[in-house]
Scaffold this motif. Structure first.
Motif, PDB file in Angstrom:
ATOM      1  N   LEU A 196       0.873  -1.177   0.000  1.00 47.20           N
ATOM      2  CA  LEU A 196       0.000   0.000   0.000  1.00 47.20           C
ATOM      3  C   LEU A 196       0.910   1.227   0.000  1.00 47.20           C
ATOM      4  O   LEU A 196       2.041   1.160   0.479  1.00 47.20           O
ATOM      5  N   LEU A 197       0.434   2.337  -0.533  1.00 48.45           N
ATOM      6  CA  LEU A 197       1.235   3.549  -0.515  1.00 48.45           C
ATOM      7  C   LEU A 197       1.081   4.192   0.866  1.00 48.45           C
ATOM      8  O   LEU A 197      -0.016   4.583   1.254  1.00 48.45           O
ATOM      9  N   PRO A 198       2.179   4.271   1.639  1.00 49.92           N
ATOM     10  CA  PRO A 198       2.064   4.633   3.055  1.00 49.92           C
ATOM     11  C   PRO A 198       1.669   6.084   3.306  1.00 49.92           C
ATOM     12  O   PRO A 198       1.251   6.423   4.410  1.00 49.92           O
ATOM     13  N   TRP A 199       1.809   6.953   2.280  1.00 51.94           N
ATOM     14  CA  TRP A 199       1.435   8.356   2.490  1.00 51.94           C
ATOM     15  C   TRP A 199      -0.032   8.588   2.158  1.00 51.94           C
ATOM     16  O   TRP A 199      -0.524   9.702   2.250  1.00 51.94           O
ATOM     17  N   MET A 200      -0.738   7.529   1.759  1.00 48.95           N
ATOM     18  CA  MET A 200      -2.156   7.676   1.445  1.00 48.95           C
ATOM     19  C   MET A 200      -2.988   6.902   2.457  1.00 48.95           C
ATOM     20  O   MET A 200      -2.567   5.866   2.963  1.00 48.95           O
ATOM     21  N   ALA A 250       0.102   2.531   8.109  1.00 53.72           N
ATOM     22  CA  ALA A 250       0.963   2.279   9.273  1.00 53.72           C
ATOM     23  C   ALA A 250       0.142   2.136  10.551  1.00 53.72           C
ATOM     24  O   ALA A 250       0.591   1.510  11.514  1.00 53.72           O
TER      25      ALA A 250
END
Lengths: 282, 266
Positions: free
Chosen positions: A88-92, A136
């Motif tokens: 998964l894209l962690p900043w989204m 996260a």
């Protein structure tokens, strides 16, 4: 002609010392539309590499992937991967991760339609309350739910599952396997999964492809799993047929494992022979 | 308990800082001679500097000809030049850095040039800029550009080259357009490294602008320091020095909070 055809695919890696290493060779596997096929094998037999080749994330050294009658060698929205490490894209947030995929898959939709659709999938995997959290902040199980929602939301022709439950704790794993089965039953997607877990493979699959050990691994044989669906874990595990398939596969894996002093069953061909012999015994 | 301990640690640190300040000011005041008949001997003391500082801060924007402008105006010129040169450098360095980060071949091809250009003092370019641009203020902006370019470029290339394969796989599977790939995946993934580069270079740019303005003259805080030195107004020089330090801290804090916003946990 099958829906997804893996035609004599081989993968050779060039090692830093200049030697070439053949991971697996001439794998030929046909998957019908709507079928759930799982590949089982030891680490190093290249099953994840094969999955990446089907996905178009890696290239085959020889052979071809034919999907729905067309040869394909680049990644595309018709094949979605659920990754072992979720990716998964962690900043989204959860919502944004799924929305990125939905907007890519349906560029013609307006914002409202995209929003409703994303929310439907967030709800489907039971994450409505966490939709604005970043990955996260979620447990492994919840993250993989997002991974599943993202993959299913795109409605790909083929779903590729790369050891999707390996990093999820045992208690949650069952629940997410059930979730996957439910979503798969609803969509009737064609699925190719790679796993270490024999029980998981039997529970979920129509066919199980057995790989010998690498290097130069080969597809030894394909085991049919003919339990009726929908399957219930509690019922299936009680069946004699379940025990027989499980024992057969585990025996196969033991025999082609290089660590085992199993006579000369170290080459692919011998392993096949051992497999057939076993089949005759049981 | 830990929280309480942390708070008292902070209090202790603040009190120690204040005590140190008091000691420094006292030593400074005691070691400098008070002005005799209005004429200062040696370095001015803190009281004299504070008085001058108050005078300058209370009327920061007056303009009485080329050699006599308020401190606010001078600071404004410096910050203006900084913004132009720095923004241009950030734009060029981030674009180039992304390309370098994505292409190992391009990176290897350009690396020798970068290695040679990087250690050159940005001020060394000044004569060439003055000769080619023929405008001292724009030459100063170019000095800022040169001083900011390398840290941003190096950090961006490093950040982009280190993006996890997984994120690029996702963008490949989703067939994102290059623009979306850049905005949704590459830049956010490399953002912490890029902001670190921006933060380093705003500091070095601010250091360079003072030196550049001393050379070009005319306007700006650097010129102000040099001009006051020529006038033997050491109180103004000391205040201006402290002021550049203060502005530097504010600029750094700005990027510090930006870094916090763009950080992500895997």
């Amino acid at each position: 002609m099958s829906f997804l055809e893996v035609e004599n695919v081989s993968k050779v890696f060039l090692e830093p010392n200049g030697q070439s290493l053949c991971v697996f060779k001439t794998v030929r596997l046909h998957i019908e539309k709507g079928q759930f096929v799982t590949m089982v094998g030891h680490s190093g037999c290249g099953k994840s590499t094969l999955l990446n080749i089907i996905a178009g994330l890696e290239t085959a050294s020889a052979g071809a992937i034919i999907l729905d009658g067309k040869e394909t060698d680049t990644a595309g929205l018709d094949r979605m991967v659920v990754f072992q490490n979720f990716s998964l894209l962690p900043w989204m947030s959860v919502y944004e991760n799924i929305r990125l995929a939905v907007r890519a898959a349906y560029p013609q939709w307006d914002r409202g339609k995209v929003h409703d659709y994303v929310q439907r999938y967030v709800h489907m995997v039971g994450l409505s309350e966490s939709e604005h959290k970043k990955p996260a902040a979620l447990s492994g199980g919840m993250r993989q739910r997002v991974g599943l929602a993202r993959a299913f939301a795109v409605q790909p022709k083929v779903l590729l599952l790369d050891e999707p439950f390996a990093q999820i704790d045992a208690l949650t794993r069952g629940a997410i396997q059930d979730e996957l089965m439910r979503m798969w039953t609803a969509t009737k997607n064609t699925v190719f999964m790679v796993t270490h877990d024999v029980e998981e493979a039997i529970l979920l699959s129509d066919k199980i492809a057995l790989m010998t050990s690498g290097p130069e691994a080969e597809l030894a044989e394909i085991v049919d799993v003919k339990f009726p669906r929908p399957r219930l874990r509690e019922e299936i595990t009680e069946l004699a047929e379940y025990a027989r398939i499980k024992k057969y596969i585990i025996q196969f894996l033991k025999n082609c494992s290089r660590e085992m002093p199993a006579g000369d069953a170290t080459t692919g061909l011998d392993a096949v022979a051992v497999g057939q012999q076993l089949a005759a015994e049981v | 308990m830990d929280q309480l301990a942390a708070i008292s640690e902070r209090k202790k640190a603040i009190l120690s800082s204040l005590a140190l300040l008091a000691i420094l000011l006292a030593v400074w005041q005691l070691t400098t001679k008070p002005p005799i008949q209005g004429k200062a001997e040696g370095l001015p003391g803190p009281v004299a500097v504070a008085a001058r500082a108050w005078e300058m801060i209370s009327d920061p924007f007056y303009d009485r000809g080329p050699n006599d402008k308020g401190i606010g105006i001078q600071l404004g010129y410096s910050i203006g030049r900084l913004l132009v040169g720095y923004t241009a450098a950030a734009f060029v360095a981030i674009c180039l850095g992304v390309m370098l980060g994505l292409s190992p071949t391009f990176y290897r091809a350009l690396n020798p040039y970068i290695q040679i250009l990087k250690p050159i003092s940005p001020l060394a370019w000044m004569p060439l800029f003055l000769y080619t641009i023929k405008d001292s203020s724009r030459s100063a902006m170019m000095v800022i550009f040169m001083s900011s370019l390398w840290p941003i470029l190096a950090n961006t290339a490093f950040g982009v080259a280190g993006i996890k394969r997984d994120y690029l796989n996702v963008s490949a599977l989703l067939q994102l357009s290059w623009f979306k790939r850049l905005w949704k995946v590459i830049l956010p993934a490399a953002a912490p490294a890029i902001v670190a580069g921006l933060r380093i270079s705003i500091g070095s740019a601010w250091v360079a602008i003072v030196a550049a303005e001393m050379l070009i003259g005319g306007t700006g805080i650097g010129y102000f320091v040099w001009n006051e030195w020529n006038n033997l107004q050491l109180t103004s020089v000391i205040f201006a020095i402290l002021l550049t330090g203060f502005v530097g801290v504010v600029l750094d804090m700005g990027f510090g909070s930006l870094a916090k916003v763009l950080a992500y946990k895997e």
